[in-house]
Design a protein around this motif. Structure first.
Motif, PDB file in Angstrom:
ATOM      1  N   ILE A  12      46.319  60.620  33.559  1.00 29.56           N
ATOM      2  CA  ILE A  12      47.061  60.087  32.505  1.00 29.56           C
ATOM      3  C   ILE A  12      48.142  59.178  33.339  1.00 29.56           C
ATOM      4  CG2 ILE A  12      48.006  59.160  30.652  1.00 29.56           C
ATOM      5  CD1 ILE A  12      46.543  61.455  28.960  1.00 29.56           C
ATOM      6  N   ALA A  13      48.525  59.722  33.774  1.00 31.55           N
ATOM      7  CA  ALA A  13      50.270  59.353  34.587  1.00 31.55           C
ATOM      8  C   ALA A  13      49.979  58.822  35.563  1.00 31.55           C
ATOM      9  CB  ALA A  13      51.765  60.913  34.549  1.00 31.55           C
ATOM     10  N   GLN A  14      48.251  59.375  36.383  1.00 26.63           N
ATOM     11  CA  GLN A  14      48.331  58.794  37.798  1.00 26.63           C
ATOM     12  C   GLN A  14      47.779  57.203  37.546  1.00 26.63           C
ATOM     13  OE1 GLN A  14      48.179  60.179  41.037  1.00 26.63           O
ATOM     14  NE2 GLN A  14      48.066  57.748  41.282  1.00 26.63           N
ATOM     15  N   THR A  15      46.600  57.237  36.277  1.00 32.19           N
ATOM     16  CA  THR A  15      45.891  55.922  36.322  1.00 32.19           C
ATOM     17  C   THR A  15      47.296  54.670  35.603  1.00 32.19           C
ATOM     18  OG1 THR A  15      44.870  56.750  34.970  1.00 32.19           O
ATOM     19  CG2 THR A  15      44.694  54.896  34.131  1.00 32.19           C
ATOM     20  N   ILE A  16      48.387  55.026  34.201  1.00 30.72           N
ATOM     21  CA  ILE A  16      49.369  54.528  34.729  1.00 30.72           C
ATOM     22  C   ILE A  16      50.312  53.522  35.413  1.00 30.72           C
ATOM     23  CG2 ILE A  16      51.656  53.803  33.368  1.00 30.72           C
ATOM     24  CD1 ILE A  16      50.589  56.276  31.757  1.00 30.72           C
ATOM     25  N   TYR A  17      50.310  55.045  36.855  1.00 33.16           N
ATOM     26  CA  TYR A  17      51.014  54.709  37.812  1.00 33.16           C
ATOM     27  C   TYR A  17      50.032  53.553  38.167  1.00 33.16           C
ATOM     28  CZ  TYR A  17      53.542  54.690  42.576  1.00 33.16           C
ATOM     29  OH  TYR A  17      53.846  54.399  43.960  1.00 33.16           O
ATOM     30  N   ASP A  18      48.714  53.504  38.396  1.00 30.29           N
ATOM     31  CA  ASP A  18      47.790  53.367  39.594  1.00 30.29           C
ATOM     32  C   ASP A  18      47.729  51.935  38.802  1.00 30.29           C
ATOM     33  OD1 ASP A  18      47.658  55.245  41.363  1.00 30.29           O
ATOM     34  OD2 ASP A  18      45.509  55.558  40.272  1.00 30.29           O
ATOM     35  N   LYS A  19      47.160  51.555  38.011  1.00 34.52           N
ATOM     36  CA  LYS A  19      47.629  50.106  36.914  1.00 34.52           C
ATOM     37  C   LYS A  19      48.785  49.442  36.914  1.00 34.52           C
ATOM     38  CE  LYS A  19      43.587  49.438  35.923  1.00 34.52           C
ATOM     39  NZ  LYS A  19      42.662  48.427  36.364  1.00 34.52           N
ATOM     40  N   LYS A  20      49.882  49.671  37.721  1.00 36.87           N
ATOM     41  CA  LYS A  20      51.590  49.042  37.481  1.00 36.87           C
ATOM     42  C   LYS A  20      52.242  49.208  36.110  1.00 36.87           C
ATOM     43  CE  LYS A  20      50.504  47.715  42.157  1.00 36.87           C
ATOM     44  NZ  LYS A  20      49.813  48.868  42.573  1.00 36.87           N
ATOM     45  N   GLY A  21      51.844  50.460  35.902  1.00 36.11           N
ATOM     46  CA  GLY A  21      52.836  50.706  34.741  1.00 36.11           C
ATOM     47  C   GLY A  21      54.241  50.668  35.187  1.00 36.11           C
ATOM     48  N   THR A  22      55.198  51.189  34.308  1.00 42.10           N
ATOM     49  CA  THR A  22      56.694  51.939  34.510  1.00 42.10           C
ATOM     50  C   THR A  22      57.084  52.163  33.500  1.00 42.10           C
ATOM     51  OG1 THR A  22      57.620  49.652  33.815  1.00 42.10           O
ATOM     52  CG2 THR A  22      56.881  49.238  35.973  1.00 42.10           C
ATOM     53  N   ASN A  23      58.310  53.362  33.932  1.00 45.20           N
ATOM     54  CA  ASN A  23      58.963  54.320  33.405  1.00 45.20           C
ATOM     55  C   ASN A  23      57.640  55.117  32.302  1.00 45.20           C
ATOM     56  OD1 ASN A  23      61.182  53.307  34.202  1.00 45.20           O
ATOM     57  ND2 ASN A  23      60.968  51.345  32.071  1.00 45.20           N
ATOM     58  N   ILE A  24      57.210  55.764  33.091  1.00 45.07           N
ATOM     59  CA  ILE A  24      56.308  56.623  32.774  1.00 45.07           C
ATOM     60  C   ILE A  24      56.962  58.196  32.567  1.00 45.07           C
ATOM     61  CG2 ILE A  24      54.217  58.414  33.405  1.00 45.07           C
ATOM     62  CD1 ILE A  24      53.143  56.322  35.820  1.00 45.07           C
ATOM     63  N   LEU A  25      56.882  58.623  31.025  1.00 41.10           N
ATOM     64  CA  LEU A  25      57.841  59.904  30.594  1.00 41.10           C
ATOM     65  C   LEU A  25      56.932  60.973  29.530  1.00 41.10           C
ATOM     66  CD1 LEU A  25      60.487  61.426  29.975  1.00 41.10           C
ATOM     67  CD2 LEU A  25      60.675  60.368  27.962  1.00 41.10           C
ATOM     68  N   ALA A  26      56.277  62.050  30.119  1.00 40.31           N
ATOM     69  CA  ALA A  26      56.005  63.020  30.134  1.00 40.31           C
ATOM     70  C   ALA A  26      56.953  63.713  28.759  1.00 40.31           C
ATOM     71  CB  ALA A  26      54.626  63.992  30.608  1.00 40.31           C
ATOM     72  N   LEU A  27      56.696  64.438  28.123  1.00 36.07           N
ATOM     73  CA  LEU A  27      57.351  65.559  26.931  1.00 36.07           C
ATOM     74  C   LEU A  27      56.541  66.112  26.840  1.00 36.07           C
ATOM     75  CD1 LEU A  27      59.208  62.619  25.260  1.00 36.07           C
ATOM     76  CD2 LEU A  27      59.832  64.223  27.055  1.00 36.07           C
ATOM     77  N   ASP A  28      56.740  67.401  26.379  1.00 37.38           N
ATOM     78  CA  ASP A  28      56.374  68.759  25.542  1.00 37.38           C
ATOM     79  C   ASP A  28      57.142  68.960  25.042  1.00 37.38           C
ATOM     80  OD1 ASP A  28      55.307  71.137  24.666  1.00 37.38           O
ATOM     81  OD2 ASP A  28      55.425  71.918  26.886  1.00 37.38           O
ATOM     82  N   VAL A  29      56.079  69.173  22.891  1.00 36.07           N
ATOM     83  CA  VAL A  29      56.952  68.805  21.873  1.00 36.07           C
ATOM     84  C   VAL A  29      56.089  69.707  21.405  1.00 36.07           C
ATOM     85  CG1 VAL A  29      57.424  66.301  22.687  1.00 36.07           C
ATOM     86  CG2 VAL A  29      55.029  66.750  20.826  1.00 36.07           C
ATOM     87  N   ARG A  30      54.961  70.607  21.811  1.00 35.32           N
ATOM     88  CA  ARG A  30      54.760  71.835  21.324  1.00 35.32           C
ATOM     89  C   ARG A  30      56.282  72.622  20.585  1.00 35.32           C
ATOM     90  NH1 ARG A  30      52.165  74.790  26.355  1.00 35.32           N
ATOM     91  NH2 ARG A  30      54.047  74.010  27.327  1.00 35.32           N
ATOM     92  N   GLY A  31      56.325  72.548  18.859  1.00 29.86           N
ATOM     93  CA  GLY A  31      56.808  73.521  18.679  1.00 29.86           C
ATOM     94  C   GLY A  31      57.949  72.382  18.066  1.00 29.86           C
TER      95      GLY A  31
END
Length: 132
Positions: A12-31
């Protein structure tokens, strides 16, 4: 974390980057969240760009064998939400991310380190074509 989940987060992050998306943030919200285990937040430059990024993510995960079970905002493109059960993706148009500040909902979450290949694709393609 399951291998498939980490692989999908990186895809998902690579796809966003390849499509010129910006400010990519991934969060682990388990719990922390009962809705999902992981959240990816990113931005596009205009509404059509946000929709194009969302379409590319849906296609990429479909090819990997994972389906988007719910999507919202594809008509307007100012805030698109893609639900892949364990992963939820939020894509914002200009100004919308600052307005809603989703990151503040999960302040206690862990920020994930994703693997994104930043090598320009054009350079690789050009280099291969000149070697023929």
């Amino acid at each position: 974390m399951k291998h498939d989940l980490k692989k999908n987060l990186n895809l998902i992050a690579q796809t966003i980057y390849d499509k010129k998306g910006t400010n990519i943030l991934a969060l682990d919200v388990r719990g922390i969240s009962t809705l999902t285990d992981f959240v990816i937040i990113a931005e596009g430059s205009v509404d059509r760009h946000v929709i194009a990024i969302a379409d590319a993510i849906i296609d990429a995960l479909h090819e990997a064998g994972f389906e988007c079970i719910q999507k919202e905002g594809m008509h307007t493109g100012d805030w698109v939400v893609l639900d892949f059960l364990n992963i939820m993706v939020h894509l914002f148009g200009p100004g919308m991310r600052d307005k809603y500040r989703l990151e503040d909902l999960w302040k206690e979450s862990e920020i994930l380190d994703l693997k994104i290949d930043t090598t320009p694709l054009v350079v690789e393609s050009y280099a291969k074509s000149t070697q023929k």
